[in-house]
Design a protein around this motif. Sequence first.
Motif, PDB file in Angstrom:
ATOM      1  N   VAL A  16      25.042 -12.192  23.999  1.00  0.00           N
ATOM      2  CA  VAL A  16      24.440 -11.514  22.911  1.00  0.00           C
ATOM      3  C   VAL A  16      25.064 -10.213  22.527  1.00  0.00           C
ATOM      4  CG1 VAL A  16      22.298 -10.577  22.038  1.00  0.00           C
ATOM      5  CG2 VAL A  16      22.176 -12.438  23.562  1.00  0.00           C
ATOM      6  N   LYS A  17      25.414 -10.010  21.099  1.00  0.00           N
ATOM      7  CA  LYS A  17      25.970  -8.971  20.513  1.00  0.00           C
ATOM      8  C   LYS A  17      24.969  -7.701  20.788  1.00  0.00           C
ATOM      9  CE  LYS A  17      25.869  -8.760  16.045  1.00  0.00           C
ATOM     10  NZ  LYS A  17      26.337  -8.624  14.708  1.00  0.00           N
ATOM     11  N   GLY A  18      25.614  -6.543  21.384  1.00  0.00           N
ATOM     12  CA  GLY A  18      25.024  -5.395  21.475  1.00  0.00           C
ATOM     13  C   GLY A  18      24.688  -4.532  20.228  1.00  0.00           C
ATOM     14  N   GLY A  19      24.134  -3.523  20.087  1.00  0.00           N
ATOM     15  CA  GLY A  19      23.639  -2.848  18.836  1.00  0.00           C
ATOM     16  C   GLY A  19      24.415  -1.576  18.952  1.00  0.00           C
ATOM     17  N   ALA A  20      24.019  -0.630  17.791  1.00  0.00           N
ATOM     18  CA  ALA A  20      24.470   0.603  17.764  1.00  0.00           C
ATOM     19  C   ALA A  20      24.206   1.580  18.854  1.00  0.00           C
ATOM     20  CB  ALA A  20      24.412   1.069  16.355  1.00  0.00           C
TER      21      ALA A  20
END
Length: 232
Positions: free
Chosen positions: A81-85
């Motif tokens: 899953v793509k991480g966030g800021a």
Amino acid sequence: MLKDQEKYAIVVAGGAGVRMGGDIPKQFLPIGGLPVLMHTLKKFKAYNEGLHLVLVLPENQFEYWKGLCVKSGFNVPHKLVKGGASRFRSVQNGLDSIAEKEGLVAIHDGVRPFVSKEVIHKSFTAAAKYGSAIAVVPLKDSIRSIDSNGSSQFKNRDNYRLVQTPQTFQLNKIKKAFSTEEKSYFTDDATVYENMGWEVHLIAGNPENIKLTTPEDLSYADYLIGLNGKAN
């Protein structure tokens, strides 16, 4: 109740690892012949083969990670899953990737590869009963509080705990907690949960479950893996 609920683990590994030095993020550095992150994922899978693993990484590290898995012959099933800021956004993305609303979810730092199977089990058991389970350990050093003027005051260390991960929750409650806007005082998942007015439940962590941050930590990690190898 615990046996009937689906179990998930969200392993968050979005750090740049600047304190570790070098160009490789700390979650990919080798200990005991494998990248740190693989040891962490293996710990959760060893606890329960049926556990659903979610790995949150910066999107630009996906291909590098997949290459490491091929190179190492690493075949523990997990969803990328793509991480966030921020860590908050990364955990939020991990939670959003779980379609189900009911179950139990452990949220864990990718660079804590020495969590024990006993702590993982306690966290799921306690979360099923109380709604949350936060791993903590006692302080060993004396502590003092410092005010804005630089004055300090002794504090009784028996009244404080160091917070670790996993931080495990009933899935529906932590999803609801993370539906709020991010706040500056959200230092971990427990504070997000607590923001809803819910009390967090503490469980005993294991002292060797440190967060690998410095080169000295890596040396200690290699030492621990060596001890585990001798024990086996």
